[in-house]
Each structure stands twice: as C-alpha cells, then as structure tokens.
Design a protein around this motif. Structure first.
Motif, PDB file in Angstrom:
ATOM      1  N   ASP A  50      36.416  68.128  66.147  1.00  0.00           N
ATOM      2  CA  ASP A  50      37.644  67.788  66.875  1.00  0.00           C
ATOM      3  C   ASP A  50      38.858  68.494  66.280  1.00  0.00           C
ATOM      4  O   ASP A  50      39.727  68.988  67.011  1.00  0.00           O
ATOM      5  N   LEU A  51      38.932  68.562  64.951  1.00  0.00           N
ATOM      6  CA  LEU A  51      40.022  69.291  64.300  1.00  0.00           C
ATOM      7  C   LEU A  51      39.991  70.771  64.667  1.00  0.00           C
ATOM      8  O   LEU A  51      41.027  71.373  64.966  1.00  0.00           O
ATOM      9  N   LEU A  52      38.798  71.366  64.646  1.00  0.00           N
ATOM     10  CA  LEU A  52      38.660  72.775  65.011  1.00  0.00           C
ATOM     11  C   LEU A  52      38.998  73.004  66.477  1.00  0.00           C
ATOM     12  O   LEU A  52      39.566  74.029  66.839  1.00  0.00           O
ATOM     13  N   SER A  53      38.660  72.037  67.315  1.00  0.00           N
ATOM     14  CA  SER A  53      38.996  72.130  68.740  1.00  0.00           C
ATOM     15  C   SER A  53      40.504  72.073  68.932  1.00  0.00           C
ATOM     16  O   SER A  53      41.068  72.861  69.716  1.00  0.00           O
ATOM     17  N   ASP A  54      41.163  71.170  68.227  1.00  0.00           N
ATOM     18  CA  ASP A  54      42.628  71.068  68.312  1.00  0.00           C
ATOM     19  C   ASP A  54      43.309  72.356  67.857  1.00  0.00           C
ATOM     20  O   ASP A  54      44.364  72.720  68.366  1.00  0.00           O
ATOM     21  N   TRP A  73      28.910  72.715  71.603  1.00  0.00           N
ATOM     22  CA  TRP A  73      30.120  73.381  71.137  1.00  0.00           C
ATOM     23  C   TRP A  73      29.889  74.875  71.070  1.00  0.00           C
ATOM     24  O   TRP A  73      28.777  75.325  70.820  1.00  0.00           O
ATOM     25  N   ARG A  74      30.955  75.629  71.276  1.00  0.00           N
ATOM     26  CA  ARG A  74      30.887  77.088  71.100  1.00  0.00           C
ATOM     27  C   ARG A  74      32.130  77.539  70.353  1.00  0.00           C
ATOM     28  O   ARG A  74      33.163  76.874  70.374  1.00  0.00           O
ATOM     29  N   ILE A  75      32.022  78.676  69.727  1.00  0.00           N
ATOM     30  CA  ILE A  75      33.161  79.238  69.021  1.00  0.00           C
ATOM     31  C   ILE A  75      34.069  79.906  70.054  1.00  0.00           C
ATOM     32  O   ILE A  75      33.590  80.454  71.046  1.00  0.00           O
ATOM     33  N   CYS A  76      35.372  79.814  69.860  1.00  0.00           N
ATOM     34  CA  CYS A  76      36.321  80.451  70.775  1.00  0.00           C
ATOM     35  C   CYS A  76      36.543  81.886  70.313  1.00  0.00           C
ATOM     36  O   CYS A  76      36.849  82.132  69.148  1.00  0.00           O
ATOM     37  N   LEU A  77      36.388  82.793  71.225  1.00  0.00           N
ATOM     38  CA  LEU A  77      36.637  84.184  70.919  1.00  0.00           C
ATOM     39  C   LEU A  77      38.068  84.511  71.303  1.00  0.00           C
ATOM     40  O   LEU A  77      38.486  84.275  72.437  1.00  0.00           O
ATOM     41  N   LEU A  78      38.797  85.019  70.360  1.00  0.00           N
ATOM     42  CA  LEU A  78      40.187  85.357  70.609  1.00  0.00           C
ATOM     43  C   LEU A  78      40.290  86.837  70.922  1.00  0.00           C
ATOM     44  O   LEU A  78      39.699  87.670  70.252  1.00  0.00           O
ATOM     45  N   TYR A  79      41.027  87.161  71.951  1.00  0.00           N
ATOM     46  CA  TYR A  79      41.248  88.548  72.309  1.00  0.00           C
ATOM     47  C   TYR A  79      42.724  88.834  72.145  1.00  0.00           C
ATOM     48  O   TYR A  79      43.571  88.112  72.654  1.00  0.00           O
TER      49      TYR A  79
END
Length: 87
Positions: A50-54, A73-79
């Motif tokens: 939840d902390l990582l999601s926030d 859950w999946r990791i968010c890829l930042l572009y």
C-alpha cells in the motif's frame, strides 16, 4: 507500523524479477521471506505494498480478489521523455 526499507527493496526486486507481468501478495510474501530469516507477516507485506502504491511505484491489478493474499500487483513503469539537456 514502521517502514522496513529492506523489505521495500525486496518487494520491488521480486516484482522486477517476476516470471510474469504481476505477482500475488502471497507470491511477494514468499519472495520476501527467502532472503530474510525473520518472519514477515502478510499484513506487513500488504502494508508495504500500500505504501509503494501510494508512492506510485506499484499498482494493484486485481480489484476483486477473493482475499488479500490473492490480490495481484505489478511494478509501475515510468516513462520520461527525453530532456532538451540530453542533446
């Protein structure tokens, strides 16, 4: 609940090295237990997810999971677009 930065790194590493596009909370708990001898409870793992999601680092994939352990859950890829400073 106190934040455990080693656990945060372990969770992000488990998602990065996942064989598929996402992992369940239970899979992440098993990955977090592998390098650490002390027991990490499912509630602790879910709290850190939840902390990582926030923070925008992970995203919950399944909204309608039967249990907290089944949530995917999946990791968010930042572009980031190229900066004018890069040329």
């Amino acid at each position: 609940m106190q934040r455990d930065f080693d656990l945060v790194v372990t969770i992000l590493g488990a998602l990065r090295d996942a064989p598929g596009p996402n992992l369940s909370t239970h899979d992440i708990k098993n990955a977090a237990l592998a390098p650490h001898p002390e027991e990490q409870g499912l509630q602790t793992i879910a709290h850190h997810l939840d902390l990582l999601s926030d923070a925008g680092l992970v995203k919950q994939v399944s909204e309608t999971a039967a249990s907290a352990a089944a949530t995917r859950w999946r990791i968010c890829l930042l572009y980031t677009s190229p900066s004018p400073r890069d040329s």
